[in-house]
Design an enzyme around this catalytic site. Sequence first.
Site, PDB file in Angstrom:
ATOM      1  N   LYS A 168       6.459  22.917 -14.439  1.00 37.28           N
ATOM      2  CA  LYS A 168       5.640  21.749 -14.078  1.00 37.28           C
ATOM      3  C   LYS A 168       5.263  21.816 -12.591  1.00 37.28           C
ATOM      4  O   LYS A 168       4.119  21.562 -12.217  1.00 37.28           O
ATOM      5  CB  LYS A 168       6.417  20.467 -14.398  1.00 37.28           C
ATOM      6  CG  LYS A 168       5.682  19.219 -13.989  1.00 37.28           C
ATOM      7  CD  LYS A 168       5.313  18.344 -15.128  1.00 37.28           C
ATOM      8  CE  LYS A 168       4.308  17.297 -14.667  1.00 37.28           C
ATOM      9  NZ  LYS A 168       4.538  15.986 -15.235  1.00 37.28           N
ATOM     10  N   LYS A 207       2.479  11.313 -11.549  1.00 38.40           N
ATOM     11  CA  LYS A 207       1.648  10.417 -12.362  1.00 38.40           C
ATOM     12  C   LYS A 207       2.401   9.104 -12.572  1.00 38.40           C
ATOM     13  O   LYS A 207       3.557   9.111 -13.002  1.00 38.40           O
ATOM     14  CB  LYS A 207       1.343  11.043 -13.718  1.00 38.40           C
ATOM     15  CG  LYS A 207       0.191  12.033 -13.671  1.00 38.40           C
ATOM     16  CD  LYS A 207      -0.250  12.396 -15.071  1.00 38.40           C
ATOM     17  CE  LYS A 207      -1.381  13.399 -15.040  1.00 38.40           C
ATOM     18  NZ  LYS A 207      -1.741  13.862 -16.406  1.00 38.40           N
ATOM     19  N   GLU A 221      -5.239  16.906 -11.057  1.00 41.39           N
ATOM     20  CA  GLU A 221      -5.740  17.199 -12.407  1.00 41.39           C
ATOM     21  C   GLU A 221      -7.260  17.352 -12.474  1.00 41.39           C
ATOM     22  O   GLU A 221      -7.948  16.662 -13.238  1.00 41.39           O
ATOM     23  CB  GLU A 221      -5.282  16.103 -13.390  1.00 41.39           C
ATOM     24  CG  GLU A 221      -5.386  16.575 -14.823  1.00 41.39           C
ATOM     25  CD  GLU A 221      -4.740  15.605 -15.828  1.00 41.39           C
ATOM     26  OE1 GLU A 221      -3.507  15.459 -15.774  1.00 41.39           O
ATOM     27  OE2 GLU A 221      -5.471  15.032 -16.625  1.00 41.39           O
ATOM     28  N   HIS A 271      -1.798  10.730 -27.867  1.00 40.09           N
ATOM     29  CA  HIS A 271      -2.042   9.366 -27.374  1.00 40.09           C
ATOM     30  C   HIS A 271      -2.755   8.529 -28.437  1.00 40.09           C
ATOM     31  O   HIS A 271      -2.496   7.325 -28.575  1.00 40.09           O
ATOM     32  CB  HIS A 271      -2.876   9.398 -26.091  1.00 40.09           C
ATOM     33  CG  HIS A 271      -2.090   9.820 -24.882  1.00 40.09           C
ATOM     34  ND1 HIS A 271      -2.664  10.100 -23.668  1.00 40.09           N
ATOM     35  CD2 HIS A 271      -0.757  10.015 -24.706  1.00 40.09           C
ATOM     36  CE1 HIS A 271      -1.723  10.441 -22.795  1.00 40.09           C
ATOM     37  NE2 HIS A 271      -0.559  10.401 -23.403  1.00 40.09           N
ATOM     38  N   HIS A 325      -1.630  16.089 -26.181  1.00 42.66           N
ATOM     39  CA  HIS A 325      -1.621  14.697 -25.701  1.00 42.66           C
ATOM     40  C   HIS A 325      -2.840  13.885 -26.129  1.00 42.66           C
ATOM     41  O   HIS A 325      -2.736  12.667 -26.274  1.00 42.66           O
ATOM     42  CB  HIS A 325      -1.477  14.667 -24.178  1.00 42.66           C
ATOM     43  CG  HIS A 325      -0.051  14.858 -23.729  1.00 42.66           C
ATOM     44  ND1 HIS A 325       0.682  15.976 -24.055  1.00 42.66           N
ATOM     45  CD2 HIS A 325       0.774  14.064 -23.003  1.00 42.66           C
ATOM     46  CE1 HIS A 325       1.897  15.861 -23.528  1.00 42.66           C
ATOM     47  NE2 HIS A 325       1.977  14.716 -22.894  1.00 42.66           N
ATOM     48  N   HIS A 332       6.300   8.653 -27.665  1.00 46.12           N
ATOM     49  CA  HIS A 332       5.440   9.640 -27.013  1.00 46.12           C
ATOM     50  C   HIS A 332       5.716  11.078 -27.472  1.00 46.12           C
ATOM     51  O   HIS A 332       4.803  11.795 -27.881  1.00 46.12           O
ATOM     52  CB  HIS A 332       5.605   9.511 -25.495  1.00 46.12           C
ATOM     53  CG  HIS A 332       4.719  10.438 -24.723  1.00 46.12           C
ATOM     54  ND1 HIS A 332       3.347  10.356 -24.749  1.00 46.12           N
ATOM     55  CD2 HIS A 332       5.011  11.497 -23.927  1.00 46.12           C
ATOM     56  CE1 HIS A 332       2.834  11.306 -23.989  1.00 46.12           C
ATOM     57  NE2 HIS A 332       3.815  12.020 -23.475  1.00 46.12           N
ATOM     58  N   ARG A 368       0.815  -1.235   0.000  1.00 47.03           N
ATOM     59  CA  ARG A 368       0.000   0.000   0.000  1.00 47.03           C
ATOM     60  C   ARG A 368       0.842   1.275   0.000  1.00 47.03           C
ATOM     61  O   ARG A 368       0.404   2.322   0.465  1.00 47.03           O
ATOM     62  CB  ARG A 368      -0.985   0.016   1.174  1.00 47.03           C
ATOM     63  CG  ARG A 368      -1.931  -1.166   1.166  1.00 47.03           C
ATOM     64  CD  ARG A 368      -3.176  -0.905   1.967  1.00 47.03           C
ATOM     65  NE  ARG A 368      -4.076  -2.034   1.862  1.00 47.03           N
ATOM     66  CZ  ARG A 368      -4.079  -3.081   2.679  1.00 47.03           C
ATOM     67  NH1 ARG A 368      -3.231  -3.135   3.678  1.00 47.03           N
ATOM     68  NH2 ARG A 368      -4.926  -4.053   2.493  1.00 47.03           N
ATOM     69  N   GLU A 417       8.315  17.898 -25.243  1.00 41.77           N
ATOM     70  CA  GLU A 417       7.692  18.321 -23.973  1.00 41.77           C
ATOM     71  C   GLU A 417       8.217  19.693 -23.536  1.00 41.77           C
ATOM     72  O   GLU A 417       7.489  20.479 -22.929  1.00 41.77           O
ATOM     73  CB  GLU A 417       7.938  17.273 -22.869  1.00 41.77           C
ATOM     74  CG  GLU A 417       7.351  15.889 -23.140  1.00 41.77           C
ATOM     75  CD  GLU A 417       5.822  15.793 -22.991  1.00 41.77           C
ATOM     76  OE1 GLU A 417       5.169  16.804 -22.652  1.00 41.77           O
ATOM     77  OE2 GLU A 417       5.287  14.693 -23.236  1.00 41.77           O
ATOM     78  N   ARG A 456      -4.137  21.553 -14.317  1.00 36.53           N
ATOM     79  CA  ARG A 456      -3.108  20.590 -14.734  1.00 36.53           C
ATOM     80  C   ARG A 456      -3.400  20.023 -16.133  1.00 36.53           C
ATOM     81  O   ARG A 456      -2.497  19.553 -16.821  1.00 36.53           O
ATOM     82  CB  ARG A 456      -2.986  19.459 -13.698  1.00 36.53           C
ATOM     83  CG  ARG A 456      -1.859  18.498 -14.033  1.00 36.53           C
ATOM     84  CD  ARG A 456      -1.489  17.563 -12.898  1.00 36.53           C
ATOM     85  NE  ARG A 456      -0.407  16.675 -13.299  1.00 36.53           N
ATOM     86  CZ  ARG A 456       0.266  15.898 -12.472  1.00 36.53           C
ATOM     87  NH1 ARG A 456      -0.023  15.898 -11.179  1.00 36.53           N
ATOM     88  NH2 ARG A 456       1.235  15.121 -12.911  1.00 36.53           N
ATOM     89  N   ASN A 485      -1.647  18.690 -20.842  1.00 34.90           N
ATOM     90  CA  ASN A 485      -2.021  17.695 -21.859  1.00 34.90           C
ATOM     91  C   ASN A 485      -2.076  18.294 -23.258  1.00 34.90           C
ATOM     92  O   ASN A 485      -2.599  17.656 -24.178  1.00 34.90           O
ATOM     93  CB  ASN A 485      -3.378  17.066 -21.499  1.00 34.90           C
ATOM     94  CG  ASN A 485      -3.302  16.325 -20.179  1.00 34.90           C
ATOM     95  OD1 ASN A 485      -2.252  15.797 -19.829  1.00 34.90           O
ATOM     96  ND2 ASN A 485      -4.385  16.301 -19.438  1.00 34.90           N
TER      97      ASN A 485
HETATM   98  N1  GLY Z   1       2.618  14.823 -18.186  1.00 32.66           N
HETATM   99  C1  GLY Z   1       1.491  15.578 -17.803  1.00 32.66           C
HETATM  100  C2  GLY Z   1       1.256  15.601 -16.335  1.00 32.66           C
HETATM  101  O1  GLY Z   1       2.085  15.154 -15.557  1.00 32.66           O
HETATM  102  O2  GLY Z   1       0.224  16.086 -15.930  1.00 32.66           O
END
Ligand code: GLY
Length: 352
Positions: free
Chosen positions: A219, A142, A229, A244, A240, A256, A120, A184, A233, A237
């Site tokens: 960031k 993430k 998010e 994706h 993205h 990516h 956990r 990025e 946040r 994206n």
């Molecule tokens: N890579 C986008 C984020 O971490 O929100």
Amino acid sequence: MKTITVNTSKSYDVLIGAGILDEAGTFIRQTVGGQAAAIVTDDNVAALYGNRLAETLEKSDYRAVQYVFPHGEASKNAETFISALNFLAENKLSRTDVVVAFGGGVTGDIAGFAAACYMRGVRFVQIPTTLLAAVDSSVGGKTGIDLAAGKNLAGAFYQPDAVICDVSLLSSLTPDVFRDGCAEVIKHGVIADRVLFESLKTPINTQLEAVIARNVEIKRDIVVEDEFETGPRKLLNFGHTVGHAIELLSDYHITHGHAVAAGMAVVTRAAVRMDMCEAHCSCDILDMLRRYELPENTKYKADDLARACLSDKKRDGDSITMVFPAEIGRCVRKEIPIHELEKVIRLGLEEL
Ligand code: GLY
């Protein structure tokens, strides 16, 4: 060396400097303690730097063990994740021990998700070895794996206890892998910082430490405002949703950063056609992608892309949040109803 502190639900430092891998053991000992350190890494990174990391950990009195998986997005799946968990259990990692993600974005995702789930939640340190991981995925918590239906569909927000970024490790990256990170960096410039964007006219590799530090600050600021998010946040994206979809349609042969670059180009052209940004902003973004030899479009058709976008977790019921540039340094979020998605993508595929 630069230190940037990230004050999320867990507060942690991001250390950025040349040659600091050999000090990692000392820093991890001071920051998280514990007896055992499980390095999670891929075969490429293990061959280049695995012994160096194990040595610094052992010098700081860790029992170091190493879980190595085949490099590439194809490994970011349930099988690797379960086998990493079994490795931690078989090597008797306890609650107070530490998992060290040593690699790029795929490694950070798998290792972080395993650290979040094993008993956990155990301590977790990120040591990024790609530009993409240094400027983006190692910061912000993430973690996750891909499912057959789409990318990152299972995962957790799990902040690391520390991030140690040795910029000298990036010199062994292939040009393609380096370019993934450049995409990025360009994204961060477009969403948040015109000065950073302009500075990229001087090649990134001549100003690596400063560029990485500025990207981590950008960031950090967004993640601190919206760790889970729910709103701002989502700006991260940019490119993205379509990116994706491109990754999924290519069966992950398009990597990516390259997919995100094409995704940024598509939504930027769509933004001009939807009167959300001026044509010169789009020219600047496309010029910058060209400068870094990143794609400015995709071969996939609007209907296939739209279908693939629907498996993206950014979907909210019958709409999807997309990010469009308003000007360099500022992007906006817009809810696109699912039935309009194909039309928006089609606008972005056509050259201006
Ligand atoms: N890579 C986008 C984020 O971490 O929100």
